[in-house]
Design a protein around this motif. Structure first.
Motif, PDB file in Angstrom:
ATOM      1  N   ALA A   1      38.081  57.088  49.202  1.00 57.82           N
ATOM      2  CA  ALA A   1      37.955  58.192  48.242  1.00 57.82           C
ATOM      3  C   ALA A   1      37.762  57.698  46.814  1.00 57.82           C
ATOM      4  CB  ALA A   1      39.200  59.075  48.314  1.00 57.82           C
ATOM      5  N   LEU A   2      37.526  56.396  46.645  1.00 56.23           N
ATOM      6  CA  LEU A   2      37.396  55.813  45.316  1.00 56.23           C
ATOM      7  C   LEU A   2      35.981  55.318  45.071  1.00 56.23           C
ATOM      8  CD1 LEU A   2      40.616  53.576  45.273  1.00 56.23           C
ATOM      9  CD2 LEU A   2      40.416  55.971  44.588  1.00 56.23           C
ATOM     10  N   SER A   3      35.605  55.246  43.800  1.00 56.64           N
ATOM     11  CA  SER A   3      34.339  54.623  43.421  1.00 56.64           C
ATOM     12  C   SER A   3      34.519  53.107  43.429  1.00 56.64           C
ATOM     13  CB  SER A   3      33.928  55.077  42.023  1.00 56.64           C
ATOM     14  OG  SER A   3      34.834  54.572  41.052  1.00 56.64           O
ATOM     15  N   GLY A   4      33.410  52.390  43.267  1.00 55.02           N
ATOM     16  CA  GLY A   4      33.485  50.929  43.257  1.00 55.02           C
ATOM     17  C   GLY A   4      34.364  50.402  42.139  1.00 55.02           C
ATOM     18  N   GLY A   5      34.234  50.992  40.950  1.00 56.37           N
ATOM     19  CA  GLY A   5      35.056  50.550  39.831  1.00 56.37           C
ATOM     20  C   GLY A   5      36.528  50.827  40.046  1.00 56.37           C
ATOM     21  N   GLU A   6      36.844  51.970  40.668  1.00 56.17           N
ATOM     22  CA  GLU A   6      38.241  52.310  40.941  1.00 56.17           C
ATOM     23  C   GLU A   6      38.833  51.360  41.984  1.00 56.17           C
ATOM     24  OE1 GLU A   6      38.006  57.129  39.988  1.00 56.17           O
ATOM     25  OE2 GLU A   6      37.608  56.367  42.010  1.00 56.17           O
ATOM     26  N   ARG A   7      38.035  51.017  42.994  1.00 56.70           N
ATOM     27  CA  ARG A   7      38.516  50.058  44.006  1.00 56.70           C
ATOM     28  C   ARG A   7      38.802  48.705  43.365  1.00 56.70           C
ATOM     29  NH1 ARG A   7      34.299  51.160  49.056  1.00 56.70           N
ATOM     30  NH2 ARG A   7      34.638  53.407  49.164  1.00 56.70           N
ATOM     31  N   GLN A   8      37.924  48.302  42.435  1.00 53.74           N
ATOM     32  CA  GLN A   8      38.142  47.015  41.795  1.00 53.74           C
ATOM     33  C   GLN A   8      39.407  47.036  40.950  1.00 53.74           C
ATOM     34  OE1 GLN A   8      38.072  43.881  42.101  1.00 53.74           O
ATOM     35  NE2 GLN A   8      35.838  43.801  42.149  1.00 53.74           N
ATOM     36  N   ARG A   9      39.695  48.167  40.303  1.00 53.81           N
ATOM     37  CA  ARG A   9      40.931  48.281  39.537  1.00 53.81           C
ATOM     38  C   ARG A   9      42.158  48.172  40.442  1.00 53.81           C
ATOM     39  NH1 ARG A   9      37.745  51.852  36.328  1.00 53.81           N
ATOM     40  NH2 ARG A   9      37.869  51.326  34.103  1.00 53.81           N
ATOM     41  N   VAL A  10      42.076  48.773  41.618  1.00 58.48           N
ATOM     42  CA  VAL A  10      43.190  48.672  42.561  1.00 58.48           C
ATOM     43  C   VAL A  10      43.379  47.211  42.992  1.00 58.48           C
ATOM     44  CG1 VAL A  10      44.037  49.345  44.845  1.00 58.48           C
ATOM     45  CG2 VAL A  10      42.919  51.036  43.380  1.00 58.48           C
ATOM     46  N   ALA A  11      42.264  46.511  43.244  1.00 57.01           N
ATOM     47  CA  ALA A  11      42.354  45.100  43.633  1.00 57.01           C
ATOM     48  C   ALA A  11      42.979  44.270  42.515  1.00 57.01           C
ATOM     49  CB  ALA A  11      40.969  44.576  43.985  1.00 57.01           C
ATOM     50  N   VAL A  12      42.608  44.558  41.277  1.00 51.56           N
ATOM     51  CA  VAL A  12      43.207  43.853  40.143  1.00 51.56           C
ATOM     52  C   VAL A  12      44.696  44.216  40.031  1.00 51.56           C
ATOM     53  CG1 VAL A  12      43.198  43.609  37.629  1.00 51.56           C
ATOM     54  CG2 VAL A  12      41.036  43.668  38.880  1.00 51.56           C
ATOM     55  N   GLY A  13      45.018  45.499  40.248  1.00 50.38           N
ATOM     56  CA  GLY A  13      46.414  45.931  40.202  1.00 50.38           C
ATOM     57  C   GLY A  13      47.263  45.229  41.246  1.00 50.38           C
ATOM     58  N   ARG A  14      46.702  45.017  42.425  1.00 47.40           N
ATOM     59  CA  ARG A  14      47.435  44.299  43.472  1.00 47.40           C
ATOM     60  C   ARG A  14      47.787  42.888  43.016  1.00 47.40           C
ATOM     61  NH1 ARG A  14      44.052  43.902  48.749  1.00 47.40           N
ATOM     62  NH2 ARG A  14      42.796  42.668  47.295  1.00 47.40           N
ATOM     63  N   ALA A  15      46.896  42.287  42.207  1.00 46.90           N
ATOM     64  CA  ALA A  15      47.181  40.954  41.668  1.00 46.90           C
ATOM     65  C   ALA A  15      48.248  41.023  40.568  1.00 46.90           C
ATOM     66  CB  ALA A  15      45.897  40.323  41.127  1.00 46.90           C
ATOM     67  N   ILE A  16      48.145  42.043  39.710  1.00 48.91           N
ATOM     68  CA  ILE A  16      49.074  42.148  38.582  1.00 48.91           C
ATOM     69  C   ILE A  16      50.519  42.303  39.046  1.00 48.91           C
ATOM     70  CG2 ILE A  16      49.772  43.619  36.640  1.00 48.91           C
ATOM     71  CD1 ILE A  16      46.839  44.239  36.172  1.00 48.91           C
ATOM     72  N   VAL A  17      50.749  43.090  40.080  1.00 47.78           N
ATOM     73  CA  VAL A  17      52.130  43.353  40.511  1.00 47.78           C
ATOM     74  C   VAL A  17      52.833  42.092  40.990  1.00 47.78           C
ATOM     75  CG1 VAL A  17      51.627  45.740  41.145  1.00 47.78           C
ATOM     76  CG2 VAL A  17      51.473  43.963  42.887  1.00 47.78           C
ATOM     77  N   ARG A  18      52.055  41.073  41.335  1.00 46.48           N
ATOM     78  CA  ARG A  18      52.657  39.831  41.801  1.00 46.48           C
ATOM     79  C   ARG A  18      53.343  39.063  40.670  1.00 46.48           C
ATOM     80  NH1 ARG A  18      49.801  37.011  45.577  1.00 46.48           N
ATOM     81  NH2 ARG A  18      51.289  35.358  45.068  1.00 46.48           N
ATOM     82  N   HIS A  19      52.974  39.349  39.417  1.00 43.28           N
ATOM     83  CA  HIS A  19      53.449  38.566  38.274  1.00 43.28           C
ATOM     84  C   HIS A  19      53.205  37.074  38.505  1.00 43.28           C
ATOM     85  CE1 HIS A  19      56.547  41.913  37.046  1.00 43.28           C
ATOM     86  NE2 HIS A  19      55.284  42.307  36.967  1.00 43.28           N
ATOM     87  N   PRO A  20      51.970  36.701  38.847  1.00 40.26           N
ATOM     88  CA  PRO A  20      51.693  35.306  39.199  1.00 40.26           C
ATOM     89  C   PRO A  20      51.594  34.414  37.968  1.00 40.26           C
ATOM     90  CG  PRO A  20      49.660  36.529  39.167  1.00 40.26           C
ATOM     91  CD  PRO A  20      50.750  37.527  38.877  1.00 40.26           C
ATOM     92  N   LYS A  21      51.604  33.100  38.202  1.00 38.27           N
ATOM     93  CA  LYS A  21      51.381  32.155  37.112  1.00 38.27           C
ATOM     94  C   LYS A  21      49.912  32.123  36.710  1.00 38.27           C
ATOM     95  CE  LYS A  21      55.172  28.872  37.904  1.00 38.27           C
ATOM     96  NZ  LYS A  21      55.509  27.459  38.211  1.00 38.27           N
TER      97      LYS A  21
END
Length: 366
Positions: A134-154
């Motif tokens: 139900a998302l556009s390509g840009g929205e999917r990419q934001r979700v993918a980036v969000g999945r990375a952010i929540v990790r609080h990685p180095k």
């Protein structure tokens, strides 16, 4: 955050095919470094070696001065954003972003807090209950980036994350990722084949070709002082003009001659090439340094206008002068007509000279 250091990293496949050859560089804490080059140059392989998804044949990878060659990806404290988003289609955006934390047995309350914090940063709070279809390509990419952010990685690793988006959305997401870097004060390594992305996003850029690092420098330094002909031709749009010819001593002056051109070298270039004997060289000049119809001190060359490409703010003009073809940029209001004869002047103070065999820029340190 963290530093990342590669020392002599080489990746060879069966048959002796080398994807990466003796790569050595360091990414500083909170730095945004872009790996750029044509398809097959080894940039994605280098990123995958840093992530632990590929094993280096030789060499070492350090994250925060800890050697991680034998450390599995899940224990390297990195987060990777892929070109194809890699979202689970049966999960909501919230569940996709929370999945990695759930596997690490992070408490539910903390998971919810991290996901909503990342969603607020990316402006996708209203999408958390939707599924990827139900998302556009840009929205999917934001979700993918969000999945990375929540990790609080180095370290954040991006593998051509904008390649599947249309041109307008790529520009928008490019700006969003740059703002995200500033907001998170994060260490980021970003892979792209698009030199415009590299120039606009990177603190420093690593230019690769055929598995070999050609140059690592800041964007403006790469543009103004490329180390070799490959970097000079890859960085910049339209690409740099290259004209084969000879370096000659004409009395007290050094001169470039080639295919109907006879151009005196500017003083710094003349002094720098003085130890070099007369012989073949390649002249490189960027389109914006070929002036069409302007008055000036440089010798004027009569050229025929072959193609005109109006871009609104400026016009790209393709010129022919005998056997020499040049690309120039002209002001929009001074667009010449196809078939017309115009005078063109090369700004030799901005020119480059390259060794025809090694491709080394003979004027790179200016």
């Amino acid at each position: 955050m963290a530093t990342v250091r590669l020392v002599g990293v080489t990746k060879e496949y069966a048959g002796g095919v080398a994807a990466v050859c003796d790569a050595s560089f360091q990414v500083q804490d909170q730095e945004f470094v872009v790996l750029v080059g044509p398809s097959g140059c080894g940039k994605s392989t280098t990123l995958r070696i840093i992530a632990g998804l590929e094993d280096a044949t030789r060499g070492d990878v350090f994250i925060d001065e800890r050697r991680v060659n034998d450390v599995p990806p899940k224990d390297r404290d990195i987060a990777m954003v892929f070109q194809n988003y890699a979202l689970y289609p049966h999960m909501t955006c919230f569940q996709n972003m929370a999945f990695g934390l759930k596997l690490r047995r992070v408490p539910k309350a903390e998971i919810a807090e991290r996901v909503r914090e990342a969603a607020a940063i990316l402006g996708i709070e209203h999408l958390l209950d939707r599924k990827p279809r139900a998302l556009s390509g840009g929205e999917r990419q934001r979700v993918a980036v969000g999945r990375a952010i929540v990790r609080h990685p180095k370290v954040f690793l991006f593998d051509e994350p904008l390649s599947n988006l249309d041109a307008k959305l790529r520009v928008q997401m490019r700006a969003e990722i740059s703002k995200l870097h500033t907001r998170l004060a994060a260490t980021m390594i970003y892979v792209t084949h698009d030199q415009t992305e590299a120039m606009t996003m990177g603190d420093r850029i690593v230019v690769m070709n055929e598995g070999v690092i050609q140059q690592m420098d800041g964007p403006l330094r790469l543009y103004a002082s490329p180390a070799n002909r490959f970097v000079a031709g890859f960085i910049g749009s339209p690409a740099m003009n290259f004209v084969e010819g000879e370096l000659l001593q004409d009395g007290t002056h050094r001169q470039f001659r080639g295919k109907g051109l006879a151009l005196p070298l500017a003083e710094p270039h003349a002094a720098m090439t003085a130890p070099r004997p007369d012989g073949p060289v390649v002249l490189g000049i960027r389109p914006e340094h070929v002036r069409v119809g302007d008055a000036g001190d440089s010798p004027a060359m009569p050229c025929r206008v072959e193609v005109v490409e109006p871009l609104g703010s400026e016009t790209v003009v393709y010129l022919s002068a005998g056997e020499t073809t040049l690309v120039a940029k002209a002001e929009a209001e001074r667009t010449p007509t196809v078939g017309a004869t115009v005078s063109a002047r090369i700004d030799m103070a901005r020119a480059h000279l390259f060794d025809p065999d090694s491709g080394t820029n003979l004027t790179a340190s200016l």
